[in-house]
Design an enzyme around this catalytic site. Structure first.
Site, PDB file in Angstrom:
ATOM      1  N   LEU A 134       0.903  -1.154   0.000  1.00 47.83           N
ATOM      2  CA  LEU A 134       0.000   0.000   0.000  1.00 47.83           C
ATOM      3  C   LEU A 134       0.933   1.192   0.000  1.00 47.83           C
ATOM      4  O   LEU A 134       1.853   1.239   0.824  1.00 47.83           O
ATOM      5  CB  LEU A 134      -0.819   0.024   1.282  1.00 47.83           C
ATOM      6  CG  LEU A 134      -2.207  -0.607   1.331  1.00 47.83           C
ATOM      7  CD1 LEU A 134      -2.799  -0.404   2.718  1.00 47.83           C
ATOM      8  CD2 LEU A 134      -3.144  -0.071   0.266  1.00 47.83           C
ATOM      9  N   ASP A 135       0.719   2.165  -0.883  1.00 49.85           N
ATOM     10  CA  ASP A 135       1.682   3.270  -0.910  1.00 49.85           C
ATOM     11  C   ASP A 135       1.535   4.152   0.327  1.00 49.85           C
ATOM     12  O   ASP A 135       0.590   4.033   1.099  1.00 49.85           O
ATOM     13  CB  ASP A 135       1.625   4.053  -2.235  1.00 49.85           C
ATOM     14  CG  ASP A 135       0.319   4.787  -2.437  1.00 49.85           C
ATOM     15  OD1 ASP A 135      -0.135   5.447  -1.494  1.00 49.85           O
ATOM     16  OD2 ASP A 135      -0.234   4.723  -3.559  1.00 49.85           O
ATOM     17  N   ILE A 136       2.480   5.042   0.492  1.00 51.42           N
ATOM     18  CA  ILE A 136       2.606   5.807   1.737  1.00 51.42           C
ATOM     19  C   ILE A 136       1.365   6.643   2.062  1.00 51.42           C
ATOM     20  O   ILE A 136       1.027   6.852   3.220  1.00 51.42           O
ATOM     21  CB  ILE A 136       3.887   6.677   1.674  1.00 51.42           C
ATOM     22  CG1 ILE A 136       4.235   7.207   3.050  1.00 51.42           C
ATOM     23  CG2 ILE A 136       3.756   7.809   0.659  1.00 51.42           C
ATOM     24  CD1 ILE A 136       5.657   7.642   3.186  1.00 51.42           C
ATOM     25  N   ASP A 137       0.642   7.107   1.008  1.00 49.09           N
ATOM     26  CA  ASP A 137      -0.537   7.949   1.219  1.00 49.09           C
ATOM     27  C   ASP A 137      -1.821   7.143   1.370  1.00 49.09           C
ATOM     28  O   ASP A 137      -2.892   7.713   1.540  1.00 49.09           O
ATOM     29  CB  ASP A 137      -0.713   8.911   0.033  1.00 49.09           C
ATOM     30  CG  ASP A 137       0.539   9.731  -0.212  1.00 49.09           C
ATOM     31  OD1 ASP A 137       1.091  10.234   0.784  1.00 49.09           O
ATOM     32  OD2 ASP A 137       0.979   9.847  -1.367  1.00 49.09           O
ATOM     33  N   SER A 138      -1.731   5.809   1.250  1.00 45.42           N
ATOM     34  CA  SER A 138      -2.923   4.965   1.329  1.00 45.42           C
ATOM     35  C   SER A 138      -3.018   4.303   2.695  1.00 45.42           C
ATOM     36  O   SER A 138      -2.012   4.106   3.374  1.00 45.42           O
ATOM     37  CB  SER A 138      -2.875   3.892   0.239  1.00 45.42           C
ATOM     38  OG  SER A 138      -2.766   4.503  -1.029  1.00 45.42           O
TER      39      SER A 138
END
Length: 248
Positions: free
Chosen positions: A120-124
């Protein structure tokens, strides 16, 4: 005649373990081919040959844990980068969900080779799986995985009016990424500014890039389900063990 395969690759194909585990078991003398112990790494077998593993291997595998985290914004899934902490740092006794039904007791050895099965990317935010079990990693991120992942995505249309139905249909099927057509997805409106995405693949920043292609800006992205395992009531920044009765 059928070509011989590397023993570790064949064991992974049969779903016995991951390739890394297979190499470990072979080196320990825990693998038999047609009843004979094979302990040399790189050994090859024919698909018709019978592979069995010793009880110690199964016992070791059963001790491996899988953890579910509700990842908050600002944590990376895997290796630490640019000063950001990896999600595995959240796995501590203090952050364990008080309502975790698992009888499993936490032990620091469980952090050894506990790796993310997917990212999951950092903003998710939302459901992230960390596992010591190579079979689960292969099931979730192997080349031929068909396990669904469900996301709730808050969006803003960057053009006047509402997103046309034709563009919504494109999100379901018809977009290309990195020179290849994307697999069919299920994308539908949940409410005025939130879409539900169900995907069977996970290219880097895929949902954000898909939205960008049809003029949507992603404001927030949360993964709520992987296969049959749901995020449920797990609070942000907390974790629990995957229960023995839960299957992806």
């Amino acid at each position: 005649m059928t070509e011989p395969l590397r023993l570790s690759k064949r064991m992974s194909e049969l779903g016995l373990c991951s390739r890394r585990e297979a190499d470990e078991w072979i080196a320990r003398g825990w693998v038999r081919v047609d009843g004979k112990v094979v302990s040399e790494l790189g050994s090859k077998v024919l698909p018709s040959q019978k592979i069995t593993v010793e009880r110690q291997a199964a016992a070791e595998q059963s001790k491996r844990v899988t953890v579910l985290i509700n990842k908050p914004v600002g944590y990376v899934s895997g290796q630490a980068e640019d000063g950001y902490k990896p999600a595995v740092t959240l796995v501590s006794p203090e952050n364990r969900w008080a309502d975790d039904p698992s009888p499993e007791r936490f032990h620091p050895t469980q952090l050894r080779s506990l790796v993310p099965a997917g990212r999951l990317d950092i903003d998710s935010v939302g459901l992230l799986v960390l596992t010591q079990d190579g079979r689960i990693a292969k099931q979730l991120i192997g080349e031929d995985t068909s396990i669904e992942k469900e996301y709730l995505v808050r969006v803003q249309y960057t053009k006047p009016g509402r997103l046309p139905d034709a563009e919504l249909r494109k999100l379901n099927h018809g977009l290309w990424m990195d020179g290849k057509p994307l697999l069919p997805a299920k994308v539908s409106w949940q409410n005025d500014d939130q879409l539900r995405f169900v995907l069977k693949e996970g290219k880097k920043r895929q949902i954000r890039r898909m939205c960008d292609m049809v003029g949507l800006k992603v404001i927030g992205l949360k993964r709520v389900r992987i296969g049959r395992v749901k995020l449920g009531d797990l609070p942000p920044g907390q974790w629990r063990y995957l229960r023995p009765d839960e299957q992806f």
